[in-house]
Design an enzyme around this catalytic site. Structure first.
Site, PDB file in Angstrom:
ATOM      1  N   SER A  25       0.832  -1.210   0.000  1.00 61.66           N
ATOM      2  CA  SER A  25       0.000   0.000   0.000  1.00 61.66           C
ATOM      3  C   SER A  25       0.867   1.260   0.000  1.00 61.66           C
ATOM      4  O   SER A  25       0.579   2.230  -0.709  1.00 61.66           O
ATOM      5  CB  SER A  25      -0.881   0.027   1.252  1.00 61.66           C
ATOM      6  OG  SER A  25      -1.800  -1.025   1.216  1.00 61.66           O
ATOM      7  N   ARG A  29       1.482   4.267  -3.013  1.00 64.21           N
ATOM      8  CA  ARG A  29       1.215   5.682  -2.719  1.00 64.21           C
ATOM      9  C   ARG A  29       2.460   6.539  -2.895  1.00 64.21           C
ATOM     10  O   ARG A  29       2.365   7.704  -3.285  1.00 64.21           O
ATOM     11  CB  ARG A  29       0.655   5.802  -1.297  1.00 64.21           C
ATOM     12  CG  ARG A  29      -0.800   5.314  -1.215  1.00 64.21           C
ATOM     13  CD  ARG A  29      -1.184   4.924   0.180  1.00 64.21           C
ATOM     14  NE  ARG A  29      -2.597   4.625   0.352  1.00 64.21           N
ATOM     15  CZ  ARG A  29      -3.172   3.447   0.083  1.00 64.21           C
ATOM     16  NH1 ARG A  29      -2.444   2.456  -0.402  1.00 64.21           N
ATOM     17  NH2 ARG A  29      -4.468   3.269   0.286  1.00 64.21           N
ATOM     18  N   SER A 169     -13.288   1.132   3.284  1.00 64.19           N
ATOM     19  CA  SER A 169     -12.315   0.835   2.234  1.00 64.19           C
ATOM     20  C   SER A 169     -11.327   1.974   2.088  1.00 64.19           C
ATOM     21  O   SER A 169     -11.690   3.097   1.743  1.00 64.19           O
ATOM     22  CB  SER A 169     -13.035   0.607   0.897  1.00 64.19           C
ATOM     23  OG  SER A 169     -12.108   0.695  -0.155  1.00 64.19           O
ATOM     24  N   ASP A 317      -6.630  -8.201   4.834  1.00 66.36           N
ATOM     25  CA  ASP A 317      -5.850  -9.051   3.923  1.00 66.36           C
ATOM     26  C   ASP A 317      -5.252 -10.271   4.628  1.00 66.36           C
ATOM     27  O   ASP A 317      -4.739 -11.176   3.974  1.00 66.36           O
ATOM     28  CB  ASP A 317      -4.730  -8.237   3.268  1.00 66.36           C
ATOM     29  CG  ASP A 317      -5.293  -7.187   2.317  1.00 66.36           C
ATOM     30  OD1 ASP A 317      -6.420  -7.370   1.830  1.00 66.36           O
ATOM     31  OD2 ASP A 317      -4.603  -6.180   2.073  1.00 66.36           O
ATOM     32  N   LYS A 344     -12.644  -9.244  -3.063  1.00 64.70           N
ATOM     33  CA  LYS A 344     -11.188  -9.114  -3.205  1.00 64.70           C
ATOM     34  C   LYS A 344     -10.747  -9.763  -4.520  1.00 64.70           C
ATOM     35  O   LYS A 344     -11.564 -10.010  -5.389  1.00 64.70           O
ATOM     36  CB  LYS A 344     -10.486  -9.737  -1.995  1.00 64.70           C
ATOM     37  CG  LYS A 344     -10.741  -8.979  -0.691  1.00 64.70           C
ATOM     38  CD  LYS A 344     -10.140  -7.583  -0.759  1.00 64.70           C
ATOM     39  CE  LYS A 344     -10.460  -6.772   0.479  1.00 64.70           C
ATOM     40  NZ  LYS A 344     -10.099  -5.357   0.331  1.00 64.70           N
ATOM     41  N   ARG A 348     -12.803 -14.434  -1.301  1.00 66.87           N
ATOM     42  CA  ARG A 348     -11.885 -15.103  -0.378  1.00 66.87           C
ATOM     43  C   ARG A 348     -12.601 -15.955   0.675  1.00 66.87           C
ATOM     44  O   ARG A 348     -11.976 -16.822   1.274  1.00 66.87           O
ATOM     45  CB  ARG A 348     -10.945 -14.086   0.282  1.00 66.87           C
ATOM     46  CG  ARG A 348      -9.875 -13.597  -0.682  1.00 66.87           C
ATOM     47  CD  ARG A 348      -8.874 -12.653  -0.042  1.00 66.87           C
ATOM     48  NE  ARG A 348      -7.815 -12.315  -0.997  1.00 66.87           N
ATOM     49  CZ  ARG A 348      -7.018 -11.266  -0.886  1.00 66.87           C
ATOM     50  NH1 ARG A 348      -7.154 -10.423   0.119  1.00 66.87           N
ATOM     51  NH2 ARG A 348      -6.077 -11.036  -1.796  1.00 66.87           N
TER      52      ARG A 348
HETATM   53  C1  S3P Z   1      -5.620  -1.400   0.158  1.00 69.76           C
HETATM   54  C2  S3P Z   1      -6.815  -1.426   0.793  1.00 69.76           C
HETATM   55  C3  S3P Z   1      -7.581  -2.657   1.051  1.00 69.76           C
HETATM   56  C4  S3P Z   1      -6.717  -3.901   0.920  1.00 69.76           C
HETATM   57  C5  S3P Z   1      -5.856  -3.861  -0.304  1.00 69.76           C
HETATM   58  C6  S3P Z   1      -4.946  -2.635  -0.279  1.00 69.76           C
HETATM   59  C7  S3P Z   1      -4.958  -0.107  -0.071  1.00 69.76           C
HETATM   60  O1  S3P Z   1      -8.632  -2.747   0.123  1.00 69.76           O
HETATM   61  O2  S3P Z   1      -7.510  -5.053   0.912  1.00 69.76           O
HETATM   62  O3  S3P Z   1      -5.050  -5.019  -0.381  1.00 69.76           O
HETATM   63  O4  S3P Z   1      -3.745  -0.082  -0.374  1.00 69.76           O
HETATM   64  O5  S3P Z   1      -5.618   0.929   0.051  1.00 69.76           O
HETATM   65  P1  S3P Z   1     -10.038  -1.987   0.381  1.00 69.76           P
HETATM   66  O6  S3P Z   1      -9.762  -0.560   0.459  1.00 69.76           O
HETATM   67  O7  S3P Z   1     -10.882  -2.309  -0.804  1.00 69.76           O
HETATM   68  O8  S3P Z   1     -10.568  -2.575   1.645  1.00 69.76           O
END
Ligand code: S3P
Length: 431
Positions: A25, A29, A169, A317, A344, A348
């Site tokens: 993540s 970013r 989310s 996750d 996902k 899952r």
């Molecule tokens: C993520 C947010 C999550 C996560 C994904 C990465 C992110 O998803 O499951 O692997 O980097 O913002 P959601 O925002 O859909 O919950």
């Protein structure tokens, strides 16, 4: 990688130290904000997984120079106002984070682009971001099925909104905030349940003024970002697979170095603790706006637990591998409030239950989770990855405790978030 991988160890024990690859993540970013900013950004610890490489490729097509200096990634951008119109479609591959955050970013840019994804991503819902972006004045259209990739994004002048998140989310929150950065006025996003906050933290690292009050985040549009240096900690979601392995394989003792400890991501540590696992956190410190440290996990007697509510976004996750752990815990583990698992990389809930049942696990599925009965000795078998990296890794970790080998069909997807997963697994296993 071959089309099948076998995990077979004679009475394994996991011992030693491991530095897992960079946080997925945060890596996404860092490239995104480095590309929106004008100037140079250097990223240390970047995750070379396929998802993050998809993000890099997108920005190259938009005219951002992204190179390697040793293991660092260097982003040199003319700034979002000066991006080039891409001559080819922007391909998000398997990456939901790339697709959803980029929809927000591209909506307020001055370019028109088409975005596509692989067969799995093309079936994942984009309406959760196109809805709020539409309220901001985004021009996103589809020639096929509305609100699914491929989509065409025509950069537009956006207006700020006050958005109450209907779903927990971080991808949706981030898409709205990143669109809000280009919008006129102050955008606010209110969460019911707090999701990972890497976007907010990194916006601040790039010089933006982000305000927070309770569960609402405020961002003034039109702020200019400035390139900076970012250090990415290890991904706790990748470490999770080996944390679970260490917790359930007798005699194990593993220390994870420089692993991210952001509070919005450490739900797994809370759950391991509630299941009776011995955890030691050492050298906790902060860098680039994120916490990190070393985490030591030792094998322990496991008891069942309940996982739900505000915990869910803090370990979303990690639920597949926690379900595996629950098969070894005394009692019934209940996972609830996790309906997001169904959208996902694959569903899952169904994937975990179907695959672990092949090994003898007792798992009941519910609309929003699973009920897992343990402890159950697991046998070997051939498991499918569904093209989902986290299902593939869960299957591999299961192979550490099964009586017979586990064969994983289609394991190459593991490179999406953990390119050297099997090498790290072998390095920890001692006999
Ligand atoms: C993520 C947010 C999550 C996560 C994904 C990465 C992110 O998803 O499951 O692997 O980097 O913002 P959601 O925002 O859909 O919950």
């Amino acid at each position: 990688m071959s089309q099948q991988k076998t995990v077979s160890f004679e009475r394994p024990v996991l011992r030693g130290t491991l530095q897992v690859p960079g946080d997925k993540s945060i890596s996404h970013r860092a490239v995104m904000l480095g590309s929106i900013a004008k100037g140079k950004t250097t990223i240390a610890g970047f995750l070379d997984g396929e998802d993050c490489l998809s993000t890099i490729e997108m920005f190259r097509k938009l005219g951002v120079k992204i190179t390697r200096e040793g293991t660092d990634v260097v982003v040199e951008s003319p700034g979002i106002a000066n991006w080039q119109t891409p001559t080819e479609a922007l391909d998000a591959g398997n990456s939901g984070t790339t697709a959803r955050l980029m929809l927000g970013i591209l909506s307020g840019s001055s370019v028109t682009s088409e975005m596509c994804g692989d067969q799995y991503l093309s079936k994942r819902p984009m309406k959760r971001v196109t809805d709020p972006l539409g309220l901001m004045g985004a021009n996103i259209t589809s020639e096929g099925q509305a609100d699914y990739l491929p989509l065409t994004i025509k950069g537009a002048t956006l207006q700020a909104i006050d958005y109450d998140m209907p779903v927990a989310s971080a991808q949706v929150k981030s898409a709205v905030l990143l669109a809000g950065l280009q919008a006129q006025g102050v955008t606010s996003v209110t969460e019911q349940v707090v999701s990972r906050d890497h976007t907010e933290r990194m916006l601040m690292q790039f010089g933006a003024n982000v305000k927070q009050s309770g569960k609402t985040i405020y961002l003034q549009g039109g702020q200019q970002l400035t390139g900076t240096d970012v250090v990415v900690p290890g991904d706790i979601s990748s470490a999770a697979f080996f944390m679970v392995a260490a917790a359930m394989v007798e005699g194990s003792n593993v220390t994870f170095e420089k692993v991210g400890l952001n509070q919005t991501r450490t739900g797994i540590l809370d759950v391991l603790e509630s299941m009776g696992v011995h955890i030691n956190i050492l050298d906790e410190q902060g860098l680039s706006g994120e916490r990190y440290g070393s985490v030591q996990i030792k094998h322990s007697e496991l008891r069942a637990t309940e996982i739900g509510g505000d915990l869910i976004p803090r370990l979303i996750d990690e639920l597949p591998v926690l379900a595996l752990l629950a098969t070894q815990a005394e009692g019934q583990t209940v996972i609830k409030d996790a309906e997001e698992l169904r959208v996902k990389e694959t569903d899952r809930i169904e994937a975990v239950a179907t695959e672990l049942r092949k090994l003898g696990a007792i798992i009941e599925t519910t609309e929003d989770g699973m009920i897992i009965t343990g402890p159950i000795p697991l046998t070997g078998g051939t498991l499918q990855s569904y093209g989902d990296h986290r299902i593939g890794m869960m299957a591999a970790i299961a192979g550490l405790i099964t009586s017979d080998p586990v064969h994983i069909d289609n394991p190459s997807c593991i490179a999406i978030s953990y390119p050297h997963f099997f090498e790290d697994l072998s390095s920890l296993v001692k006999h």
